[in-house]
Each structure stands twice: as C-alpha cells, then as structure tokens.
Write a protein that holds these residues in place. Structure first.
Motif, PDB file in Angstrom:
ATOM      1  N   ALA A  84       0.404  -0.736   3.050  1.00 35.91           N
ATOM      2  CA  ALA A  84       1.384  -0.405   2.007  1.00 35.91           C
ATOM      3  C   ALA A  84       1.186   1.027   1.512  1.00 35.91           C
ATOM      4  O   ALA A  84       2.155   1.786   1.365  1.00 35.91           O
ATOM      5  CB  ALA A  84       1.276  -1.395   0.854  1.00 35.91           C
ATOM      6  N   LEU A  85      -0.075   1.413   1.256  1.00 31.64           N
ATOM      7  CA  LEU A  85      -0.344   2.791   0.830  1.00 31.64           C
ATOM      8  C   LEU A  85       0.002   3.783   1.931  1.00 31.64           C
ATOM      9  O   LEU A  85       0.488   4.884   1.662  1.00 31.64           O
ATOM     10  CB  LEU A  85      -1.807   2.946   0.425  1.00 31.64           C
ATOM     11  CG  LEU A  85      -2.229   2.425  -0.953  1.00 31.64           C
ATOM     12  CD1 LEU A  85      -3.703   2.693  -1.181  1.00 31.64           C
ATOM     13  CD2 LEU A  85      -1.386   3.060  -2.059  1.00 31.64           C
TER      14      LEU A  85
ATOM     15  N   THR B 260       2.685   6.830   1.758  1.00 27.72           N
ATOM     16  CA  THR B 260       2.392   8.212   2.140  1.00 27.72           C
ATOM     17  C   THR B 260       3.431   8.747   3.108  1.00 27.72           C
ATOM     18  O   THR B 260       3.851   9.904   3.027  1.00 27.72           O
ATOM     19  CB  THR B 260       0.986   8.293   2.766  1.00 27.72           C
ATOM     20  OG1 THR B 260       0.037   7.706   1.879  1.00 27.72           O
ATOM     21  CG2 THR B 260       0.590   9.742   3.011  1.00 27.72           C
ATOM     22  N   LEU B 261       3.881   7.912   4.046  1.00 21.73           N
ATOM     23  CA  LEU B 261       4.909   8.334   5.000  1.00 21.73           C
ATOM     24  C   LEU B 261       6.224   8.648   4.278  1.00 21.73           C
ATOM     25  O   LEU B 261       6.912   9.619   4.605  1.00 21.73           O
ATOM     26  CB  LEU B 261       5.129   7.250   6.058  1.00 21.73           C
ATOM     27  CG  LEU B 261       3.961   6.991   7.018  1.00 21.73           C
ATOM     28  CD1 LEU B 261       4.315   5.866   7.985  1.00 21.73           C
ATOM     29  CD2 LEU B 261       3.599   8.259   7.789  1.00 21.73           C
ATOM     30  N   LEU B 262       6.580   7.824   3.285  1.00 19.22           N
ATOM     31  CA  LEU B 262       7.784   8.115   2.508  1.00 19.22           C
ATOM     32  C   LEU B 262       7.631   9.433   1.763  1.00 19.22           C
ATOM     33  O   LEU B 262       8.578  10.230   1.673  1.00 19.22           O
ATOM     34  CB  LEU B 262       8.060   6.978   1.518  1.00 19.22           C
ATOM     35  CG  LEU B 262       9.258   7.165   0.581  1.00 19.22           C
ATOM     36  CD1 LEU B 262      10.550   7.385   1.366  1.00 19.22           C
ATOM     37  CD2 LEU B 262       9.398   5.968  -0.363  1.00 19.22           C
ATOM     38  N   ALA B 263       6.421   9.686   1.248  1.00 20.84           N
ATOM     39  CA  ALA B 263       6.177  10.945   0.547  1.00 20.84           C
ATOM     40  C   ALA B 263       6.372  12.143   1.464  1.00 20.84           C
ATOM     41  O   ALA B 263       6.802  13.213   1.022  1.00 20.84           O
ATOM     42  CB  ALA B 263       4.764  10.953  -0.028  1.00 20.84           C
ATOM     43  N   LEU B 264       6.075  11.987   2.750  1.00 23.21           N
ATOM     44  CA  LEU B 264       6.240  13.077   3.711  1.00 23.21           C
ATOM     45  C   LEU B 264       7.698  13.433   3.939  1.00 23.21           C
ATOM     46  O   LEU B 264       7.996  14.482   4.520  1.00 23.21           O
ATOM     47  CB  LEU B 264       5.572  12.704   5.044  1.00 23.21           C
ATOM     48  CG  LEU B 264       4.044  12.799   5.062  1.00 23.21           C
ATOM     49  CD1 LEU B 264       3.480  12.159   6.318  1.00 23.21           C
ATOM     50  CD2 LEU B 264       3.609  14.262   4.957  1.00 23.21           C
TER      51      LEU B 264
ATOM     52  N   SER C  69       9.523  -2.580   5.756  1.00 19.74           N
ATOM     53  CA  SER C  69       8.316  -1.784   5.640  1.00 19.74           C
ATOM     54  C   SER C  69       7.264  -2.485   4.780  1.00 19.74           C
ATOM     55  O   SER C  69       7.603  -3.198   3.812  1.00 19.74           O
ATOM     56  CB  SER C  69       8.658  -0.427   5.021  1.00 19.74           C
ATOM     57  OG  SER C  69       7.495   0.258   4.642  1.00 19.74           O
ATOM     58  N   PRO C  70       5.968  -2.328   5.111  1.00 25.48           N
ATOM     59  CA  PRO C  70       4.908  -2.890   4.262  1.00 25.48           C
ATOM     60  C   PRO C  70       4.968  -2.384   2.820  1.00 25.48           C
ATOM     61  O   PRO C  70       4.386  -3.015   1.930  1.00 25.48           O
ATOM     62  CB  PRO C  70       3.618  -2.409   4.945  1.00 25.48           C
ATOM     63  CG  PRO C  70       4.003  -2.142   6.357  1.00 25.48           C
ATOM     64  CD  PRO C  70       5.430  -1.671   6.302  1.00 25.48           C
TER      65      PRO C  70
END
Length: 406
Positions: free
Chosen positions: A226-227, A231-235, A401-402
């Motif tokens: 999940a974290l 992080t991928l969404l933040a990218l 998504s997780p």
C-alpha cells in the motif's frame, strides 16, 4: 470537544510548539523566495522559459543532493544540519539583495541564488522532518506530522501573499532583505527547540553508501504494498501536478493579465486550501479509509487543475485555485505523515530524502512546462498535468491498487 482535540494535539508539548513555529517561519521564507525569484526573472528577461529555469535551478539539488543529505541526516546531529543550511540561505539571500539594490542583477545571479537555496533546502528538509518524531510521544507522532505539514501549507498562503505585497509596494532588494532576516529568525528558534536532541541511533552494522542507504528504504517500502502504491502515485502527482505553482507567474501575466499582487494571492490561496484540509486531517480521528480518500481527492485535484486552465477572470480563478489546493492538501498531508511515521528512526532521514527526490523531479517538468508554454501557451501545460493525475487515479481504481486497502 475542544478539550478532546487539545488532548490529542501535539501542541500540548512545549518543544513541539517551538519546532512548529520555526517550521512555519522558515517555510514562509522559502515560499516567499520562490515567488520573488520567479517574478524577478520574468521582470529581468520577460521569458517564460527563464522562469522555468529558476525553478529548475532550485529543485535540481533535491534530485542530486537529497540522497547525500538523507545519509547525513541519519549519521550526525540533525539540528546541526538545519543550522548550517539556514546560515547559508541567509548569506545567499543577502548577497542577491545587495546586487539588486545596486541595479546589477543579471539572470545568472538569480539562477545562482536559486541553486544555492535549493542546496540549502535539500539538506534542511530531511533533517528537519526526521527531528519531529523525537520531540513527541509515539502516539502523537502522526498528529504532530499532520500539524507540521499543515503549518507549512498555511505559510504557503502567507509567504506568496507577503512576497506579492512586498514586490508591489517596495522592490526586489527589500523583499530579499526581509527574506534573509526571516531565515535567520527561523534558525534561532530551531536552535531553541532542538539543541538538546542527540544524534540519530544507529545499529553498529549500519555502514552504507548513498545508494545502499536508498536501496534499504526502497526494500522497506516494497514490503508494504500500500505504501509502495502511494509512492508510485506520488511520482505522478508531484512532478506533473504541482509545477502549476512554479509556472503561476506565466499564467498570471498571459492568461489573467495581472501583476505580482494577484500572483501572491493565487499561490497563497492554493496553499491556504491545502492547509485547511491538512488541519482537518489532524482533528478528525484516525479511522477513515485513507487510500480511497487519497485517490478520490487526487482525481478531483487533477480535474480541478484542468478546469482552472481555462480561467480568465481573476476572482473566479482565486476561488478555483483555493479548491484545487484543498484537494491537493489531503494527499500531500497524509503521504507526508505516513512516510514520516512509518519508518524506523535510523532510516527516517533517508526516507525523507527519497521523498525530497520525488519533489526534485519538479524542476525538470517545470522546465519542460515553461518551454511548452512559450510555444503553445500555459493553459495546455495545466491541462496536461491535471489530466495525467486524474487518469492515474482512475487506472489505480480500475486495477484494484493495494492503495485502496490503506
């Protein structure tokens, strides 16, 4: 109810109140300089590309130096790093103020100052954030992190507004002199709040290089899907969505036909919306589905940015940008608090430097955005960034998504 909120609040801790005060004071200054240097470059050169270059020079160190800064923050007393970074910021701001007062400012002077201030922030940010959990009991760390981040966003309102009024009523030299004084005041308050803290605790076997230290953090994130998805969404969210603030001088001049006062109000209005949503998170009990809320409001942020791109009325633009700030605030506050509190103390500085590297991608995307704006206009840049964020959220929902389980 007020008593219950106060009992859960980190403001009950005296050293945290000093820390919070220093935090907001320094951030009002970093945001003031972002507006001041961008407008100064536009005034000197008239080039949207050069405005993007100022943001590029400031943010490049976040990408290049942040890994080193994270390792330093996990090896030495973090308060020393904070003091050193702010001392250099004082000198850089004062030097450019002197050059501007003499009427000798050239684009290279502005770029060099932006680069030096970017270096100082690259060292300041991970050490400052990693200090926070050491000031509070463990059960208050998440609340303290949300209040701290929300405070910085609130100063994101006052900083640009202050910059706009100073530039409108005085000149760039005076604005930069005020900036240097605020950096110095923040350094003094930080010293009072954190001087007693020891150096970070390390395991005896912790002998890692820069890349090794970052790999350890990434392995930690990979074990928490999940974290890792967050992080991928933040990218996507940060490099493609957030450059709108750096490019705001172009939008104000070209799309709205206004000057620095409105620029400060627009950038500040977005930060005010972000701060309000952040303070709401600090007050609300920690029982809501964070992943679903993050995806919903991230998507609304992207759609709001697309809508904002077509604004031509300053008053309506102020209202829309405030709402965009509210949507962005939920995502940025929660991810900042989660990444800060989920990490062990011996890895916290490196985690914050990795988070800084995500923000370090903004200079590259801002430079590209400034180039595109010079040819096709600023609106297309805003539309593209907002659409990419919204599409990513939709894809994560569609693929289960997780992050939805967070």
């Amino acid at each position: 109810m007020i008593l219950t909120i106060w009992n859960r609040s980190s403001f009950r801790i005296g050293v945290y109140r000093w820390y919070w005060a220093a935090n907001v004071l320094v951030h009002i200054t970093y945001l003031l300089q972002a507006v001041a240097l961008g407008w100064h470059m536009l005034d000197v050169t008239g080039s949207p590309f050069q405005v993007g270059l100022v943001a590029f020079a400031y943010g490049l160190p976040l990408l290049v130096i942040a890994p080193i800064a994270g390792v330093v923050a996990d090896q030495v007393k973090r308060q020393w790093v904070v003091q050193g970074a702010l001392s250099v910021a004082v000198l850089a701001s004062a030097a450019l103020a002197l050059v501007a007062a003499l009427g000798e400012t050239a684009p290279l002077h502005i770029l060099a100052t932006s680069l030096v201030l970017g270096v100082t922030f690259s060292f300041y940010a991970p050490s400052r954030m990693a200090l926070l959990p050491n000031l509070l009991p463990e059960d208050m760390a998440f609340n303290g992190a949300t209040l701290s981040y929300s405070g910085t966003r609130l100063m994101g309102f006052f900083g640009p507004v202050l910059a706009g009024f100073l530039l409108d009523l005085t000149d760039i030299a005076t604005t930069l002199t005020v900036q240097a004084a605020l950096y110095a005041a923040g350094a003094v308050i930080y010293l009072k709040a954190t001087h007693f803290l020891p150096r970070p605790k390390r395991k005896p076997k912790d002998q890692y290089g820069i890349l090794g230290g970052l790999k350890e953090v990434i392995r930690y994130l990979r074990r928490n899907q999940a974290l890792f998805a967050l992080t991928l969404l933040a990218l996507v969210f940060v490099p493609l969505g957030m450059p709108y603030q750096k490019l705001m001088p172009i939008f104000v001049r070209d799309a709205l036909g206004e000057g620095p006062r409105l620029l400060g109000l627009l950038v500040g209005g977005a930060s005010l919306g972000s701060a309000i949503s952040g303070f709401a998170i600090a007050i609300i009990p920690d029982v809501y589905p964070k992943g679903k809320a993050i995806l919903l409001f991230s998507c609304l942020f992207g759609l709001g940015l697309v809508f904002y791109a077509f604004m031509s009325d300053p008053i309506i633009a102020l209202g829309i940008i405030f709402i965009v700030g509210v949507f962005s605030g939920l995502f940025l506050t929660v991810i900042n608090a989660l990444l800060l509190t989920a990490m062990p103390d011996d890895m916290r500085g490196r985690m914050m430097s990795l988070w800084g590297m995500v923000w370090g991608l903004i200079p590259l995307t801002t430079l590209i955005g400034g180039t595109v704006a010079e040819v096709w206009g600023i609106s297309i840049v805003y539309v593209a960034g907002g659409a990419c964020v919204a599409a990513t959220c939709a894809f994560m929902v569609a693929t289960r998504s997780p992050l939805l389980d967070l």
